[in-house]
Design a protein around this motif. Sequence first.
Motif, PDB file in Angstrom:
ATOM      1  N   THR A 111      15.087 -52.508   7.157  1.00 19.15           N
ATOM      2  CA  THR A 111      14.529 -51.472   8.030  1.00 19.15           C
ATOM      3  C   THR A 111      13.603 -50.548   7.254  1.00 19.15           C
ATOM      4  OG1 THR A 111      16.564 -51.540   9.342  1.00 19.15           O
ATOM      5  CG2 THR A 111      15.111 -49.660   9.684  1.00 19.15           C
TER       6      THR A 111
ATOM      7  N   SER B  93      10.145 -48.690   8.086  1.00 14.78           N
ATOM      8  CA  SER B  93      10.319 -47.278   8.416  1.00 14.78           C
ATOM      9  C   SER B  93       9.152 -46.420   7.957  1.00 14.78           C
ATOM     10  CB  SER B  93      11.619 -46.743   7.808  1.00 14.78           C
ATOM     11  OG  SER B  93      11.571 -46.774   6.389  1.00 14.78           O
TER      12      SER B  93
ATOM     13  N   SER C 105      11.728 -39.851  13.240  1.00 14.22           N
ATOM     14  CA  SER C 105      12.419 -40.861  12.427  1.00 14.22           C
ATOM     15  C   SER C 105      13.828 -40.406  12.070  1.00 14.22           C
ATOM     16  CB  SER C 105      11.630 -41.138  11.145  1.00 14.22           C
ATOM     17  OG  SER C 105      10.375 -41.714  11.425  1.00 14.22           O
TER      18      SER C 105
ATOM     19  N   GLY D 104      17.169 -42.113  13.672  1.00 14.76           N
ATOM     20  CA  GLY D 104      18.062 -42.700  12.678  1.00 14.76           C
ATOM     21  C   GLY D 104      19.473 -42.131  12.773  1.00 14.76           C
TER      22      GLY D 104
ATOM     23  N   LEU E 234      15.869 -45.867   8.970  1.00 14.07           N
ATOM     24  CA  LEU E 234      14.881 -44.984   9.594  1.00 14.07           C
ATOM     25  C   LEU E 234      14.970 -43.563   9.046  1.00 14.07           C
ATOM     26  CD1 LEU E 234      15.196 -46.115  13.334  1.00 14.07           C
ATOM     27  CD2 LEU E 234      13.224 -46.464  11.826  1.00 14.07           C
TER      28      LEU E 234
END
Length: 387
Positions: A55, A59, A71, A75, A110
């Motif tokens: 990820t 990201s 983000s 997350g 993230l």
Amino acid sequence: MTRYLVLLSAVVMQLCLGATYSWSVYVASLKAVTGISQAGVQLPFSFFYFVFPVTMVFSGSVLTRMGPRFSAMLGGLLFGSGWMMAGLGGYAFAFTVMGIGVIAGVGAGLAYIVPLSTAILWFPKQKGLVTGIAVAGFGGGAAIVSQVGGALMTHMGKTPFQVFPILGAVFLVLITLAGTVMKTPENDNKNIDEPEKNKGVSFSWMLAQPMFRILYFAMFSGLAAGFAVNANLKELHTASGVQAGVFAVSLFALANALGRISWGAFFDRVTPATAVKANLLCQAFFLILGALFLGSKTGFYLFALGTGFNYGGILVLYASSTALCWGDKRMGAIYGFLFSANIPAAVAPMAAGWIFEIGGSFYPAFIAIGVLLVVSIFLIPATFKSS
């Protein structure tokens, strides 16, 4: 005061995101409840450290397009929800693997990059120290979570599947609240020169650079060492009892947090090559001589402290090196690629578990990883250059 609020919020986020480091606290209970093998109960941990870095590769683009606040909050929602879902593992262990290993892994990927890239922009002259402080919570949080989780199981009689949802709810609230504070300096875009702003970053472009390949191998070696020890730590000296194992996990986590700040400050005072080589050498020392340390309870605690402290430097030294080599503004995107070294390193806990089940000892696995660390030292050049 805004930059200090950002830094404080970054630490809070990392306190929660580092919860997976406490995994070894639940291993014995999970084995007893589910009947799954030592290697099998490591699946959530290993999946997490596969999905998390995968990820991270993407990201950076999410961070660039949607901003740090989005983000971080997204997350946090995913990370907390994943731990809550893991509570369903009592019905099928696949829920725990999916919740902590996959959903929480995506959430961590993230959110994790946000405090690093944002803090460096607010404190450009103290890259190492600020990065260390920003991610210190990632290690320190595990100390808190391991104690809370251990207390809930030992003193309140809860199973891991009852503990996971409680922790998940706390993570969801804290990360999303801290995420609302995340933002870049108002004049940030004005300080980006056009060549750097418009220069594309791709994985193929990074692989073409020798410095990236060297840092990738060195980071992989350091991560493999930390993962193999951390995930199996409670099993390394069972003669000392369960409480000693829980205490060792806490020592590892606290040393991890202290190591991030200390290695970050060290990075700012010496050459990057010196800092990275010193870190690799110190970790190799503990792994190769592991048999000497693990022969007693005191040695067991020293082993946990030493490996935790050195492991703490991994996620500081390489992030700071990335910013130094390729620029602060592109650090978020490029470090995501370098962070993918977690993917092959995530195999280390399971591999160490298999070796233990076959031969009854973790030492062969530790020595093999120690050799990788020594090889990495000789690959690191005296001067860090981006190309």
